[in-house]
Motif scaffolding. Structure first.
Motif, short mmCIF file in Angstrom:
data_model
loop_
_atom_site.label_atom_id
_atom_site.label_comp_id
_atom_site.label_asym_id
_atom_site.label_seq_id
_atom_site.Cartn_x
_atom_site.Cartn_y
_atom_site.Cartn_z
N ALA A 135 -84.98 -33.99 41.02
CA ALA A 135 -84.15 -33.92 41.99
C ALA A 135 -83.95 -32.41 42.54
O ALA A 135 -83.97 -31.55 41.78
N SER A 136 -83.74 -32.18 43.87
CA SER A 136 -83.75 -30.96 44.22
C SER A 136 -82.43 -30.42 43.73
O SER A 136 -81.31 -30.94 43.81
N PHE A 137 -82.31 -29.11 44.19
CA PHE A 137 -80.98 -28.24 43.68
C PHE A 137 -79.88 -28.81 44.76
O PHE A 137 -78.67 -29.03 44.43
N GLY B 113 -79.91 -21.50 39.17
CA GLY B 113 -80.01 -22.33 40.37
C GLY B 113 -79.42 -21.47 41.55
O GLY B 113 -79.37 -20.11 41.30
N LEU B 114 -79.50 -22.04 42.73
CA LEU B 114 -79.27 -21.45 43.95
C LEU B 114 -77.70 -21.50 43.94
O LEU B 114 -77.10 -22.37 43.83
N TYR C 6 -78.93 -29.13 35.72
CA TYR C 6 -80.01 -28.36 34.59
C TYR C 6 -81.51 -28.15 34.96
O TYR C 6 -81.86 -29.28 35.43
N THR C 7 -81.62 -27.16 34.81
CA THR C 7 -83.32 -26.77 35.34
C THR C 7 -84.35 -26.75 34.17
O THR C 7 -84.18 -26.02 33.42
N LYS C 8 -85.30 -27.32 34.35
CA LYS C 8 -86.48 -27.24 33.23
C LYS C 8 -87.63 -26.88 34.10
O LYS C 8 -87.91 -27.21 35.13
N PRO C 9 -88.25 -25.59 33.77
CA PRO C 9 -89.51 -25.02 34.57
C PRO C 9 -90.50 -25.85 34.83
O PRO C 9 -90.99 -26.13 35.97
N CYS C 10 -90.80 -27.02 34.25
CA CYS C 10 -91.86 -28.14 34.43
C CYS C 10 -91.37 -28.99 35.21
O CYS C 10 -92.26 -29.70 35.77
N HIS C 11 -90.37 -29.36 35.22
CA HIS C 11 -89.82 -30.70 35.79
C HIS C 11 -88.76 -30.64 36.93
O HIS C 11 -88.73 -31.62 37.54
N GLY C 12 -88.34 -29.55 37.00
CA GLY C 12 -87.39 -29.38 38.05
C GLY C 12 -85.87 -29.55 37.36
O GLY C 12 -85.67 -29.21 36.25
N THR C 13 -84.89 -29.69 38.53
CA THR C 13 -83.61 -29.92 38.24
C THR C 13 -83.25 -31.35 38.01
O THR C 13 -83.46 -32.28 38.59
N CYS D 162 -94.02 -23.41 35.28
CA CYS D 162 -94.60 -24.39 34.80
C CYS D 162 -96.17 -23.85 34.91
O CYS D 162 -96.62 -23.60 35.92
N ASN E 286 -91.81 -20.32 30.06
CA ASN E 286 -91.62 -21.39 28.90
C ASN E 286 -92.74 -21.15 27.72
O ASN E 286 -93.76 -20.64 27.98
N ASN F 49 -92.63 -24.76 42.51
CA ASN F 49 -91.83 -26.06 42.47
C ASN F 49 -90.45 -25.88 42.82
O ASN F 49 -89.90 -24.44 43.03
N ASP F 50 -89.48 -26.88 42.95
CA ASP F 50 -88.09 -26.44 43.04
C ASP F 50 -87.31 -25.63 42.26
O ASP F 50 -86.68 -24.82 42.21
N ALA F 51 -87.89 -26.05 40.80
CA ALA F 51 -87.40 -25.23 39.59
C ALA F 51 -87.67 -23.51 39.69
O ALA F 51 -86.81 -22.92 39.35
N ALA G 227 -85.37 -21.83 42.05
CA ALA G 227 -83.77 -22.07 41.24
C ALA G 227 -84.04 -20.71 40.18
O ALA G 227 -83.11 -20.04 40.26
N TYR G 228 -85.22 -20.56 39.80
CA TYR G 228 -85.30 -19.59 38.85
C TYR G 228 -85.35 -18.20 39.49
O TYR G 228 -84.67 -17.09 39.30
N ALA H 35 -83.79 -17.44 42.56
CA ALA H 35 -82.29 -17.55 42.94
C ALA H 35 -81.68 -16.83 41.91
O ALA H 35 -80.83 -15.70 42.08
N THR H 36 -81.78 -17.44 40.71
CA THR H 36 -81.14 -16.80 39.44
C THR H 36 -81.39 -15.22 39.09
O THR H 36 -80.52 -14.58 39.05
#
Lengths: 101, 160
Positions: free
Chosen positions: A17-19, A49-50, A67-74, B17, B46, B92-94, B97-98, B100-101
């Motif tokens: 899911a996008s942020f 996140g943003l 919750y964001t995971k680097p490989c999978h997104g949010t 990733c 990671n 990617n979107d993540a 997000a990083y 922005a953080t």
């Protein structure tokens, strides 16, 4: 530092899911929404996140948050925790003033 | 001629990733280039991405110090760590997000977000926070992105 996988959580929106989608979902579906900045600690995890990051409170006992995971997104998680709810109410930056959208 | 960009004292390179191959090559290139010029560099990501780098650079000639991303963010939040330059790789979107953080947590740092992958433009459009961006469609071939990064970091000038 904890690990989110050690906590009992429900997935509200799936991985990928996008942020923006997460924030909009929380704002649309929760009567009590609080906003925090990136780096806010929740359930011993730093929230990524943003900004602003929307947290949804349900019945004073559950928190829904991205919750964001680097490989999978949010993805959006819901975790029960009355103490964390109280901490959010005391320490989060702002609260959404209106009710449901 | 453009003035050379001042050499940062400290830098944090944030990796996403490892599924897009150019990231690995560019991480080694950027870390090595910064260290060669005297910058104290920390590479964070990671465990998988750090593992790939450590296998590629077993004697730590290029990458130097590494730290798992969650720990790194924790140290920045707790004001135990900061940097002059932060480079975030995002495909990617993540990754956004990083980025922005990092922008939020390091308001005094120069933050450069490298947006890449198969379709980087929509991702770059999500960036609404103050940072420099380098955007390039790149999956397997790092050449164009390397050129842009070299220019943004001021290395193209300093080497002539």
């Amino acid at each position: 530092m904890g690990c989110i996988e050690n906590l009992k959580y429900e997935k509200i929106l799936p991985l990928g899911a996008s942020f923006k989608e997460c924030r909009e979902y929380v704002e649309k579906n929760y009567p009590e929404v609080w906003y925090v900045e990136p780096g806010y600690k929740l359930f011993d995890e730093y929230i990524i996140g943003l900004p602003p990051i929307a947290l949804g409170i349900e019945n004073g006992e559950k928190i829904t948050f991205p919750y964001t995971k680097p490989c999978h997104g949010t993805y959006l998680l819901r975790i029960e925790g009355k103490e964390e709810v109280e901490r959010v109410r005391k320490t989060a930056k702002t609260k959404k003033q209106a009710g449901y959208r | 001629m453009t003035d050379p960009v001042a050499q940062p004292e400290t830098a944090i390179i944030v990796l996403g990733c490892p599924e897009v191959p150019v990231q690995q090559a560019l991480a080694l290139y950027v870390a090595s280039g910064l260290r060669e010029r005297g910058t104290d560099v920390l590479v964070t990501g990671n465990p998988s991405v750090l593992g790939l780098l450590k296998v590629s650079d077993p004697k730590s000639v290029y990458i130097g110090k590494t730290l798992v991303l969650e720990t790194c963010i924790g140290e920045i939040v707790e004001r135990k760590r900061d940097c002059t330059l932060c480079i975030v790789f995002a495909h990617n979107d993540a990754g956004i997000a990083y980025a922005a953080t990092m922008c939020h947590l390091l308001p005094k740092s120069r933050v450069v977000v490298v947006v890449f992958g198969k379709d980087p433009e929509p991702l770059a459009a999500e960036i609404n926070f103050p940072c420099e961006t380098i955007t390039e469609k790149a999956v397997h071939n790092p050449a164009q992105l390397k050129t842009k990064i070299t220019r943004v970091l001021g290395w193209a000038v300093s080497r002539t």
